[in-house]
Design an enzyme around this catalytic site. Structure first.
Site, PDB file in Angstrom:
ATOM      1  N   THR A 150       0.822  -1.215   0.000  1.00 35.36           N
ATOM      2  CA  THR A 150       0.000   0.000   0.000  1.00 35.36           C
ATOM      3  C   THR A 150       0.855   1.263   0.000  1.00 35.36           C
ATOM      4  O   THR A 150       1.839   1.363   0.735  1.00 35.36           O
ATOM      5  CB  THR A 150      -0.927   0.009   1.227  1.00 35.36           C
ATOM      6  OG1 THR A 150      -1.774  -1.143   1.184  1.00 35.36           O
ATOM      7  CG2 THR A 150      -1.789   1.255   1.262  1.00 35.36           C
ATOM      8  N   THR A 198       1.682  -3.055   8.351  1.00 29.57           N
ATOM      9  CA  THR A 198       1.677  -3.818   9.596  1.00 29.57           C
ATOM     10  C   THR A 198       3.040  -4.459   9.832  1.00 29.57           C
ATOM     11  O   THR A 198       3.652  -4.984   8.904  1.00 29.57           O
ATOM     12  CB  THR A 198       0.590  -4.905   9.549  1.00 29.57           C
ATOM     13  OG1 THR A 198      -0.677  -4.286   9.363  1.00 29.57           O
ATOM     14  CG2 THR A 198       0.564  -5.714  10.837  1.00 29.57           C
ATOM     15  N   GLN A 231     -24.367  -2.697  22.702  1.00 30.26           N
ATOM     16  CA  GLN A 231     -25.750  -2.395  23.084  1.00 30.26           C
ATOM     17  C   GLN A 231     -26.151  -3.175  24.330  1.00 30.26           C
ATOM     18  O   GLN A 231     -26.871  -2.660  25.197  1.00 30.26           O
ATOM     19  CB  GLN A 231     -26.689  -2.732  21.924  1.00 30.26           C
ATOM     20  CG  GLN A 231     -28.047  -2.054  22.003  1.00 30.26           C
ATOM     21  CD  GLN A 231     -27.953  -0.558  21.788  1.00 30.26           C
ATOM     22  OE1 GLN A 231     -26.979  -0.075  21.232  1.00 30.26           O
ATOM     23  NE2 GLN A 231     -28.960   0.173  22.232  1.00 30.26           N
ATOM     24  N   GLY A 274     -24.694  -1.456  27.235  1.00 29.95           N
ATOM     25  CA  GLY A 274     -25.223  -0.119  27.495  1.00 29.95           C
ATOM     26  C   GLY A 274     -24.103   0.883  27.691  1.00 29.95           C
ATOM     27  O   GLY A 274     -23.064   0.825  27.028  1.00 29.95           O
ATOM     28  N   GLU A 314      -6.707  -5.235   3.393  1.00 37.00           N
ATOM     29  CA  GLU A 314      -6.712  -6.435   2.536  1.00 37.00           C
ATOM     30  C   GLU A 314      -7.971  -6.467   1.667  1.00 37.00           C
ATOM     31  O   GLU A 314      -8.584  -7.511   1.457  1.00 37.00           O
ATOM     32  CB  GLU A 314      -6.544  -7.707   3.367  1.00 37.00           C
ATOM     33  CG  GLU A 314      -5.197  -7.724   4.083  1.00 37.00           C
ATOM     34  CD  GLU A 314      -4.702  -9.111   4.411  1.00 37.00           C
ATOM     35  OE1 GLU A 314      -5.088 -10.069   3.706  1.00 37.00           O
ATOM     36  OE2 GLU A 314      -3.915  -9.231   5.356  1.00 37.00           O
ATOM     37  N   THR A 318     -11.169  -3.452   0.720  1.00 37.91           N
ATOM     38  CA  THR A 318     -12.362  -2.919   1.384  1.00 37.91           C
ATOM     39  C   THR A 318     -13.572  -3.794   1.057  1.00 37.91           C
ATOM     40  O   THR A 318     -13.558  -4.589   0.096  1.00 37.91           O
ATOM     41  CB  THR A 318     -12.655  -1.486   0.915  1.00 37.91           C
ATOM     42  OG1 THR A 318     -12.995  -1.513  -0.488  1.00 37.91           O
ATOM     43  CG2 THR A 318     -11.448  -0.570   1.124  1.00 37.91           C
TER      44      THR A 318
END
Length: 382
Positions: free
Chosen positions: A126, A158, A335, A338, A362, A364
Site C-alpha cells: 500500500t 503492519t 448495546q 449499554g 486487505e 475494502t
C-alpha cells in the site's frame, strides 16, 4: 462433508486458546492504551509454532494444514487482533510468499528465522496514493548492474517498525500490473527509513508504519519471483491473507458473544438479569448466528486450498462477510453493555474499534463486492 476436527487440528486450537487466555487476554487493554504490544509476544508465538503453521518442517515450519492455521488465528483474534495481525502478515503474507515463490537460497535464508520469531516480515504494498488501486503503485526499482535501486514510499504497513525484512512491491517496467516486481528488502539498509503511525482508531497495539526508500540498493538475488511477476505474488498472498483476516474476525465476534453473554447474565434491570429480556436475547442470537456463518465461510476457503481448488472468490466472500459481521457483533455487544460498553474498562469498545478496520484492509468491503460480482457476471466493474 465432515466438519469434525482431526486430533492435530483440535490440538492446535486448544494450544492457541490456552496461549491466548494466558499471554494475551490479560494484557490486551493495556497494550491498546499504550499503543504497543509487548515485543516478547513474538518469541512466544514462534516458540509454540504459530509463526510456522503450514510451512514445511524442513524450513523450520511447524507444518499443519490451513484449517489448523485458521483455528489458531481465530483464537488469537479473540484475544487481540493486534497480535493476530503479527502472524497474519509475517507468516501469512511474507512467509508463505517466500515458500511459494522463493528460491531455495531465499527459503533457507528467511523461513527458519521468520517461523521461529527471530525476525518478522512486513508486506509493503500500500502507498499513500494507491490503496485499492495497487496495480498503479509508484514506488520504483531501477536496474543498476547486478543490483536494483528502490525509491518511493509505503504506508499502513503492519509490522513495519518491527520487521527485519520487507516484501516490497515496486515498478520495474510498464504501467499497470505487468510492470511490478517483488523484492525481499532488509530493513537496515542505507536509504530505508520508517515511522510509526500513532493515533489509530483500532489495532492500536500493532506496529503500523510508513516506509520510505531513497535509492535503497538490493541485489538481484533479493528479487522474489520473476521480473514483472510482483502483482501476481501480491494477489496470491492477499487471496490467502483474506482468509486470515476472516478467521481473526470470527475471533472478534466470538469475543463479543462471550463478553455479552457473561454480562447479560450478571447485569440486573427491572428486578432480573437482562439476559431474561427478549430483545437482549435477540442481540445475543444475532451475534451467535454471525459467528457460525463467518466460521463456516472461512473453513470453506481452507478446505478449497487444501484440495488445490480455486479459492479466491470464496476468500473474498469470507472476508467480506466475517469483517462486516464482526462490526455487527461488536455493535450488538456494546448495546448489551449499554453505557458501560462506552468506557474502556470493558472490552467491547475495543472490539468495535478493531472490527471496523477489518472492513478496510486487505481489500475494502466494496472491493470484495466487485470481485464477487465479477466472478458472477464475468464483467469487470472497476
Amino acid at each position: 462433508m465432515n466438519l469434525e476436527l482431526s486430533e492435530e487440528q483440535a490440538a492446535v486450537r486448544d494450544l492457541a486458546a490456552a496461549f491466548t487466555d494466558r499471554e494475551i487476554v490479560p494484557h490486551a487493554a493495556a497494550w491498546d492504551r499504550a499503543e504497543s504490544v509487548d515485543r516478547d509476544i513474538v518469541g512466544k508465538l514462534g516458540k509454540l509454532g504459530f509463526l510456522g503453521l503450514t510451512i514445511p518442517e524442513e524450513y523450520g515450519g511447524s507444518g499443519g494444514d490451513h484449517l489448523a492455521y485458521c483455528l489458531a488465528l481465530e483464537e488469537l483474534g479473540r484475544g487481540d487482533s493486534a497480535v493476530r495481525g503479527i502472524v497474519s502478515v509475517s507468516l501469512g503474507l511474507v512467509g508463505k510468499s517466500i515458500a511459494g515463490y522463493g528460491t531455495e537460497e531465499q527459503k533457507r535464508a528467511w523461513l527458519p528465522r521468520l517461523t521461529s520469531g527471530e525476525v518478522l516480515g512486513c508486506f509493503a504494498l500500500t502507498e499513500p496514493g494507491t490503496g485499492s488501486d495497487a496495480a498503479n503503485l509508484t514506488t520504483r526499482a531501477v536496474r543498476d548492474g547486478d543490483d536494483w535501486l528502490i525509491t518511493g514510499g509505503k504506508t499502513f504497513i503492519t509490522n513495519g517498525t518491527w520487521a527485519k525484512v520487507a516484501l516490497v512491491f515496486a515498478r520495474t517496467g510498464e504501467d499497470g500490473h505487468r510492470g511490478i516486481t517483488a523484492f525481499l528488502v532488509e530493513t537496515g539498509l542505507p536509504g530505508f527509513e520508517r515511522r510509526t503511525i500513532h493515533g489509530k482508531l483500532g489495532l492500536r497495539g500493532q506496529a503500523t508504519a510508513e516506509l520510505s526508500f531513497d535509492n535503497v540498493r538490493v541485489p538481484d538475488g533479493a528479487r522474489l519471483g520473476a521480473e514483472g511477476q510482483g502483482f501476481r505474488v501480491a494477489m496470491s498472498a492477499l487471496a490467502k491473507g483474506r482468509m486470515s483476516v476472516a478467521a481473526g474476525c470470527v475471533g472478534i465476534s466470538r469475543a463479543c458473544l462471550e463478553a455479552a453473554v457473561k454480562y447479560a447474565g450478571e447485569r440486573e434491570q427491572f428486578g432480573k438479569p437482562i439476559a431474561s429480556h427478549q430483545l437482549v436475547q435477540e442481540l445475543l442470537a444475532d451475534i451467535a448466528v454471525d459467528v457460525e456463518a463467518s466460521r463456516l465461510l472461512t473453513w470453506k476457503v481452507a478446505d478449497l486450498i487444501e484440495r488445490g481448488l480455486p479459492f479466491a472468490t470464496a476468500s473474498s466472500t469470507a472476508k467480506l462477510y466475517a469483517s462486516e459481521a464482526a462490526v455487527r457483533a461488536a455493535n450488538n455487544a456494546l448495546q448489551v453493555f449499554g453505557g458501560y460498553g462506552f468506557i474502556d474498562e470493558y472490552p467491547v469498545g475495543k472490539y468495535l474499534r478493531d472490527a471496523r478496520v477489518m472492513t478496510l484492509y486487505e481489500g475494502t468491503s466494496q472491493i470484495h463486492k466487485l470481485l464477487i460480482g465479477r466472478s458472477l457476471t464475468g464483467i469487470n466493474a472497476f
